[in-house]
Design an enzyme around this catalytic site. Structure first.
Site, PDB file in Angstrom:
ATOM      1  N   GLU A 144      -6.140 -10.792  -1.119  1.00  0.00           N
ATOM      2  CA  GLU A 144      -6.947 -10.540   0.098  1.00  0.00           C
ATOM      3  C   GLU A 144      -8.426 -10.529  -0.264  1.00  0.00           C
ATOM      4  O   GLU A 144      -9.189  -9.658   0.172  1.00  0.00           O
ATOM      5  CB  GLU A 144      -6.535  -9.202   0.740  1.00  0.00           C
ATOM      6  CG  GLU A 144      -5.063  -9.118   1.088  1.00  0.00           C
ATOM      7  CD  GLU A 144      -4.669  -7.848   1.830  1.00  0.00           C
ATOM      8  OE1 GLU A 144      -5.557  -7.122   2.309  1.00  0.00           O
ATOM      9  OE2 GLU A 144      -3.460  -7.594   1.923  1.00  0.00           O
TER      10      GLU A 144
ATOM     11  N   GLU B 153       0.797  -1.240   0.000  1.00  0.00           N
ATOM     12  CA  GLU B 153       0.000   0.000   0.000  1.00  0.00           C
ATOM     13  C   GLU B 153       0.827   1.286   0.000  1.00  0.00           C
ATOM     14  O   GLU B 153       0.618   2.152   0.851  1.00  0.00           O
ATOM     15  CB  GLU B 153      -0.980  -0.033   1.184  1.00  0.00           C
ATOM     16  CG  GLU B 153      -1.901  -1.226   1.129  1.00  0.00           C
ATOM     17  CD  GLU B 153      -2.794  -1.406   2.360  1.00  0.00           C
ATOM     18  OE1 GLU B 153      -2.778  -0.533   3.235  1.00  0.00           O
ATOM     19  OE2 GLU B 153      -3.492  -2.431   2.429  1.00  0.00           O
TER      20      GLU B 153
HETATM   21  O1  9MR Z   1      -7.385  -8.110   8.482  1.00  0.00           O
HETATM   22  C1  9MR Z   1      -6.487  -7.252   9.148  1.00  0.00           C
HETATM   23  C2  9MR Z   1      -7.094  -6.758  10.447  1.00  0.00           C
HETATM   24  O2  9MR Z   1      -7.218  -7.827  11.371  1.00  0.00           O
HETATM   25  C3  9MR Z   1      -6.235  -5.641  11.036  1.00  0.00           C
HETATM   26  O3  9MR Z   1      -6.873  -5.117  12.189  1.00  0.00           O
HETATM   27  C4  9MR Z   1      -6.038  -4.570  10.001  1.00  0.00           C
HETATM   28  C5  9MR Z   1      -5.280  -3.397  10.521  1.00  0.00           C
HETATM   29  O4  9MR Z   1      -3.977  -3.418  10.238  1.00  0.00           O
HETATM   30  O5  9MR Z   1      -5.389  -5.137   8.875  1.00  0.00           O
HETATM   31  C6  9MR Z   1      -6.177  -6.081   8.235  1.00  0.00           C
HETATM   32  O6  9MR Z   1      -5.526  -6.572   7.060  1.00  0.00           O
HETATM   33  C7  9MR Z   1      -5.233  -5.600   6.057  1.00  0.00           C
HETATM   34  C8  9MR Z   1      -4.009  -6.074   5.326  1.00  0.00           C
HETATM   35  O7  9MR Z   1      -2.945  -6.305   6.219  1.00  0.00           O
HETATM   36  C9  9MR Z   1      -3.592  -5.076   4.269  1.00  0.00           C
HETATM   37  N1  9MR Z   1      -4.683  -4.757   3.379  1.00  0.00           N
HETATM   38  C10 9MR Z   1      -5.941  -4.394   3.988  1.00  0.00           C
HETATM   39  C11 9MR Z   1      -6.343  -5.474   5.003  1.00  0.00           C
HETATM   40  C12 9MR Z   1      -7.697  -5.172   5.591  1.00  0.00           C
HETATM   41  O8  9MR Z   1      -7.627  -3.998   6.331  1.00  0.00           O
END
Ligand code: 9MR
Length: 375
Positions: free
Chosen positions: A267, A162
């Site tokens: 994802e 990102e």
């Molecule tokens: O699914 C993840 C969630 O449990 C966390 O709280 C969140 C915050 O960092 O991140 C989520 O995963 C993210 C991923 O690492 C990167 N892309 C977006 C995903 C959804 O937010």
């Protein structure tokens, strides 16, 4: 094992949903009757899931049974993020990541490590850094230590996550601020040195959208022009029911593959609840109210069918480009554990995946599996 007839499909569906196969004997039959995503798409791409800490620790019996049966790839949802795995300058918590690697080895599940460099979920000691030298030292140590430790043990790393804005420009972050525009190239350079046996990916959401897609192409070309290795691009795939950008996804697969890298869907989930923006920026939030949480008591059949339609069309597209796609990973094992129950509104009941809260396959599962019927 392939899914052969719609009669068998209906029977399995009935068995699974009505728990009509209650005896021990029939439970075995139920397990063997359910097709496995990893087998169905065996000749096409890897099928992955995100695993949370409890699942990696073996504390979620439903996931412990389902994951090795259905998936041949896994991504740690949180435990390899900087905040968790590298909480202080000289302190690393390798325990859960090591467990995940062992779990993958035991169950023939390939691990995609997530993620080395991300502006979010940074530990406090990094967030408070003021001078560029400290950030550079942290950046180098972090990448070398983690990429080096897991080289050859994980299939791939999301090296940078990102780094782009919606308009394709570089996102503001501590890395951009202190290390400058070249930090993405440097991250890949360090990762390639430390992990010669690991595939290296750039991962982001909404990069199928034209402007952000163009930004991704520019970024990847820049890495390649520097003579640095990048093996793949991960399109996260956090999409919304009835609004899947099929044309943009198709164009992205072609444009990214033309760069000579693999395309991954990393994802995947399809949100069924109302939201007034797209993407997955964890900082964006919405106020809660009852109209935003309409399916607390269950998903209406019409919505369930629409979810199946969307997943079916999406996988048909993935199959069309299977030669360019390395992996499709769902962001979670079942609906109950999805991050979308807590974001962008806390405490909602969401239904974005192929397995329901009881780990049972949903109509969308059978639609996806049915695409390969009689092939
Ligand atoms: O699914 C993840 C969630 O449990 C966390 O709280 C969140 C915050 O960092 O991140 C989520 O995963 C993210 C991923 O690492 C990167 N892309 C977006 C995903 C959804 O937010």
């Amino acid at each position: 094992m392939k899914y052969r007839s719609s009669k068998t499909m209906l029977f399995t569906l009935a068995c699974v949903m009505l728990s009509a196969c209650g005896s021990a004997q029939n439970n075995t039959a139920k397990k063997t009757a359910l097709p496995a995503l990893k087998d169905v798409f065996n000749n096409d791409f890897l099928i992955g899931t995100a695993l949370n800490a409890r699942q990696i620790e073996g504390k979620d019996p439903g996931a412990a049974a389902l994951v090795p049966q259905q998936f041949n790839a896994a991504t740690p949802e949180n435990i390899m993020k900087a905040e968790v795995i590298h909480p202080a300058w000289d302190q690393y918590n390798f325990e859960l990541a090591d467990k995940l690697v062992a779990y993958g080895k035991k169950n023939n599940i390939q691990i995609n490590a997530h993620t080395l460099i991300w502006h979010s979920q940074l530990p406090g000691f990094v967030r408070s850094m003021k001078d560029a030298d400290s950030v550079k030292q942290y950046f180098t140590n972090h990448i070398k230590t983690l990429a080096g430790r897991y080289d050859g043990k994980v299939l791939s790393w999301d090296v940078v996550n990102e780094a782009l804005n919606e308009d394709g420009t570089m996102r503001k972050s501590i890395f951009l601020d202190k290390l400058g525009n070249n930090f993405v190239v440097e991250a890949f350079r360090l990762a390639a040195e430390a992990a010669p046996h690991t595939e290296l990916y750039y991962n982001d959401y909404n990069i199928e959208q034209p402007k952000k897609r163009a930004g991704t192409v520019t970024l990847v070309k820049k890495i390649q022009a520097a003579g640095v290795r990048i093996d793949g691009i991960g399109i996260q795939g956090h999409w919304h029911l009835g609004k899947i950008p099929f044309n943009d996804i198709e164009a992205s697969i072609n444009e990214f593959a033309a760069l000579g890298v693999k395309v991954m869907f990393t994802e995947l989930d399809i949100e069924v609840l109302p939201r007034d923006f797209s993407g997955a920026d964890v900082n964006q939030r919405m106020e809660n109210n009852a109209t935003l949480n309409p399916y607390v008591k269950g998903l209406p059949d019409s919505v369930q069918q629409q979810l199946a339609d969307d997943y079916g069309k999406l996988f048909a597209l993935f199959l069309k480009y299977k030669d360019k796609i390395g992996r499709v990973t769902f962001w979670g094992v079942n609906d109950g554990q999805s991050w979308l129950n807590g974001w962008p509104v806390r405490g909602r009941t969401n239904y974005p995946l192929l397995f329901d809260r009881a780990f049972q396959p949903k109509p969308a599962f059978f639609r996806v599996v049915g695409l390969k019927k009689d092939q």
